[in-house]
Scaffold this motif. Structure first.
Motif, PDB file in Angstrom:
ATOM      1  N   TRP A   1       1.715  16.898 -11.588  1.00 35.44           N
ATOM      2  CA  TRP A   1       0.935  15.779 -12.107  1.00 35.44           C
ATOM      3  C   TRP A   1       1.386  14.450 -11.553  1.00 35.44           C
ATOM      4  CZ3 TRP A   1      -3.408  17.358 -13.430  1.00 35.44           C
ATOM      5  CH2 TRP A   1      -3.540  18.638 -14.010  1.00 35.44           C
ATOM      6  N   TYR A   2       2.705  14.366 -11.201  1.00 29.16           N
ATOM      7  CA  TYR A   2       3.195  13.096 -10.658  1.00 29.16           C
ATOM      8  C   TYR A   2       2.444  12.733  -9.369  1.00 29.16           C
ATOM      9  CZ  TYR A   2       5.958   9.592  -8.390  1.00 29.16           C
ATOM     10  OH  TYR A   2       6.310   8.440  -7.747  1.00 29.16           O
ATOM     11  N   GLY A   3       2.223  13.747  -8.507  1.00 29.27           N
ATOM     12  CA  GLY A   3       1.546  13.522  -7.223  1.00 29.27           C
ATOM     13  C   GLY A   3       0.093  13.098  -7.364  1.00 29.27           C
ATOM     14  N   ARG A   4      -0.457  13.260  -8.569  1.00 30.54           N
ATOM     15  CA  ARG A   4      -1.857  12.858  -8.806  1.00 30.54           C
ATOM     16  C   ARG A   4      -1.938  11.683  -9.759  1.00 30.54           C
ATOM     17  NH1 ARG A   4      -1.055  18.025  -7.319  1.00 30.54           N
ATOM     18  NH2 ARG A   4      -2.835  19.199  -6.544  1.00 30.54           N
ATOM     19  N   SER A   5      -0.779  11.149 -10.121  1.00 28.97           N
ATOM     20  CA  SER A   5      -0.772  10.093 -11.150  1.00 28.97           C
ATOM     21  C   SER A   5      -1.187   8.737 -10.584  1.00 28.97           C
ATOM     22  CB  SER A   5       0.628   9.981 -11.756  1.00 28.97           C
ATOM     23  OG  SER A   5       1.529   9.527 -10.754  1.00 28.97           O
ATOM     24  N   HIS A   6      -1.625   7.872 -11.466  1.00 26.58           N
ATOM     25  CA  HIS A   6      -1.986   6.499 -11.150  1.00 26.58           C
ATOM     26  C   HIS A   6      -0.798   5.804 -10.465  1.00 26.58           C
ATOM     27  CE1 HIS A   6      -3.277   2.392 -11.789  1.00 26.58           C
ATOM     28  NE2 HIS A   6      -2.255   2.159 -12.567  1.00 26.58           N
TER      29      HIS A   6
ATOM     30  N   ASP B   1      -1.861   4.768  -6.694  1.00 32.27           N
ATOM     31  CA  ASP B   1      -2.278   3.372  -6.562  1.00 32.27           C
ATOM     32  C   ASP B   1      -1.201   2.412  -6.064  1.00 32.27           C
ATOM     33  OD1 ASP B   1      -4.854   3.874  -7.204  1.00 32.27           O
ATOM     34  OD2 ASP B   1      -4.600   3.551  -9.346  1.00 32.27           O
ATOM     35  N   TYR B   2      -0.028   2.928  -5.760  1.00 34.76           N
ATOM     36  CA  TYR B   2       1.050   2.040  -5.298  1.00 34.76           C
ATOM     37  C   TYR B   2       1.726   2.620  -4.074  1.00 34.76           C
ATOM     38  CZ  TYR B   2       0.404  -0.044  -9.869  1.00 34.76           C
ATOM     39  OH  TYR B   2      -0.150  -0.649 -10.949  1.00 34.76           O
ATOM     40  N   GLY B   3       2.549   1.775  -3.425  1.00 34.31           N
ATOM     41  CA  GLY B   3       3.441   2.233  -2.354  1.00 34.31           C
ATOM     42  C   GLY B   3       2.727   2.721  -1.105  1.00 34.31           C
ATOM     43  N   ILE B   4       3.403   3.598  -0.419  1.00 31.21           N
ATOM     44  CA  ILE B   4       2.944   4.059   0.898  1.00 31.21           C
ATOM     45  C   ILE B   4       1.587   4.777   0.827  1.00 31.21           C
ATOM     46  CG2 ILE B   4       4.374   6.185   0.733  1.00 31.21           C
ATOM     47  CD1 ILE B   4       3.797   4.391   4.028  1.00 31.21           C
ATOM     48  N   PHE B   5       1.373   5.538  -0.260  1.00 38.90           N
ATOM     49  CA  PHE B   5       0.114   6.279  -0.386  1.00 38.90           C
ATOM     50  C   PHE B   5      -1.066   5.305  -0.415  1.00 38.90           C
ATOM     51  CE2 PHE B   5      -3.321   8.551  -2.363  1.00 38.90           C
ATOM     52  CZ  PHE B   5      -3.212   9.822  -1.848  1.00 38.90           C
ATOM     53  N   ASN B   6      -0.889   4.242  -1.181  1.00 37.41           N
ATOM     54  CA  ASN B   6      -1.938   3.232  -1.301  1.00 37.41           C
ATOM     55  C   ASN B   6      -2.177   2.509   0.035  1.00 37.41           C
ATOM     56  OD1 ASN B   6      -2.569   0.122  -2.212  1.00 37.41           O
ATOM     57  ND2 ASN B   6      -3.659   1.676  -3.377  1.00 37.41           N
ATOM     58  N   LYS B   7      -1.074   2.204   0.742  1.00 36.19           N
ATOM     59  CA  LYS B   7      -1.211   1.535   2.054  1.00 36.19           C
ATOM     60  C   LYS B   7      -1.966   2.426   3.037  1.00 36.19           C
ATOM     61  CE  LYS B   7       2.664  -1.642   1.935  1.00 36.19           C
ATOM     62  NZ  LYS B   7       3.512  -1.173   0.811  1.00 36.19           N
ATOM     63  N   LEU B   8      -1.629   3.710   3.018  1.00 36.70           N
ATOM     64  CA  LEU B   8      -2.309   4.645   3.931  1.00 36.70           C
ATOM     65  C   LEU B   8      -3.800   4.739   3.595  1.00 36.70           C
ATOM     66  CD1 LEU B   8       0.380   7.483   4.170  1.00 36.70           C
ATOM     67  CD2 LEU B   8      -0.362   5.989   6.026  1.00 36.70           C
TER      68      LEU B   8
END
Ligand code: HEM
Length: 147
Positions: free
Chosen positions: A85-90, A94-101
Motif C-alpha cells: 500500500w505504501y507504493g500506491r499511497s498519496h 504525489d511527492y519526491g522522485i515519483f512525482n518529478k518523473l
C-alpha cells in the motif's frame, strides 16, 4: 512477483508501449496504406507523414524512458521494501522522485501529440478534398469494370 508489481507503473509501462507499439502502429499503417490509394499522388505529403511517424515513435519512447520505466522500477522497489500500500499511497505518488518523473512524461507526451497526432490528423482531414475519383480507382483495380 506479479502480486507486488501488478498495477504499478511497470504495468503502465508495458501496457502503453505494447498497445501503441503493436496495435496503435498497425492501425496507423492501415490508415496510411488505405489513404495512399485514395489520395491523389500530387497531394501526398511524405514529409508530414515521416515527421508524424518519427514523433509518435520517439514520443512513446521518451514516455517510457523518462517516466514509465524508471517510475515503475522505483515504485516496485518501494512496494517490496515498504509494503504494497505504501507504493500506491498519496505520500509516495504525489511527492519526491515519483512525482518529478510523472511531470517528465509531459515531454514525451508533447512530442507524441504535437509532433505526431496533430500533423497526421491535419494531413488526413485536409486531404478530404484531394481524393481520387471513384471511377478512376475502380478502373485501376478491375479492368473488367471498364466494360
Ligand atoms: C501484443 C502484445 C501485448 C500487448 C498489447 C499487451 C498488453 C498488456 C496490457 C494492456 C496489460 C495490462 C493489463 C491490466 O493490468 O489490466 C498487460 C499486462 C501484462 N502483460 Fe502484456 N501485452 C502484450 C504482450 C505481452 C507479452 C509478450 C508478455 C510476456 C511475455 C506480457 C506479459 C504481461 C504481464 C505479466 C502482464 C501483467 C502485468 C501486471 O500484472 O502488472 N504481455 N499487457
Amino acid at each position: 512477483m506479479n502480486y507486488f508489481e501488478h498495477g504499478t507503473y511497470l504495468t503502465v509501462n508495458h501496457a502503453c508501449a505494447a498497445l501503441m507499439g503493436v496495435y496503435g502502429n498497425i492501425s496507423l499503417a492501415a490508415l496510411l496504406f488505405a489513404s495512399r490509394l485514395m489520395i491523389k499522388e500530387e497531394h501526398w505529403n511524405k514529409k508530414v507523414v515521416n515527421f508524424s511517424f518519427w514523433s509518435i515513435n520517439i514520443g512513446l519512447m521518451l514516455m517510457v524512458v523518462l517516466d514509465l520505466f524508471p517510475a515503475g522500477s522505483i515504485q516496485f522497489k518501494a512496494v517490496v521494501e515498504q509494503g504494497l500500500w505504501y507504493g500506491r499511497s498519496h505520500e509516495f505518488v504525489d511527492y519526491g522522485i515519483f512525482n518529478k518523473l510523472t511531470w517528465m512524461r509531459g515531454i514525451g507526451a508533447s512530442v507524441f501529440f504535437f509532433g505526431g497526432v496533430v500533423p497526421l490528423t491535419w494531413f488526413i482531414v485536409t486531404r478530404l478534398r484531394s481524393l481520387k475519383s471513384t471511377v478512376n480507382t475502380i478502373d485501376k483495380m478491375d479492368p473488367f469494370l471498364k466494360k
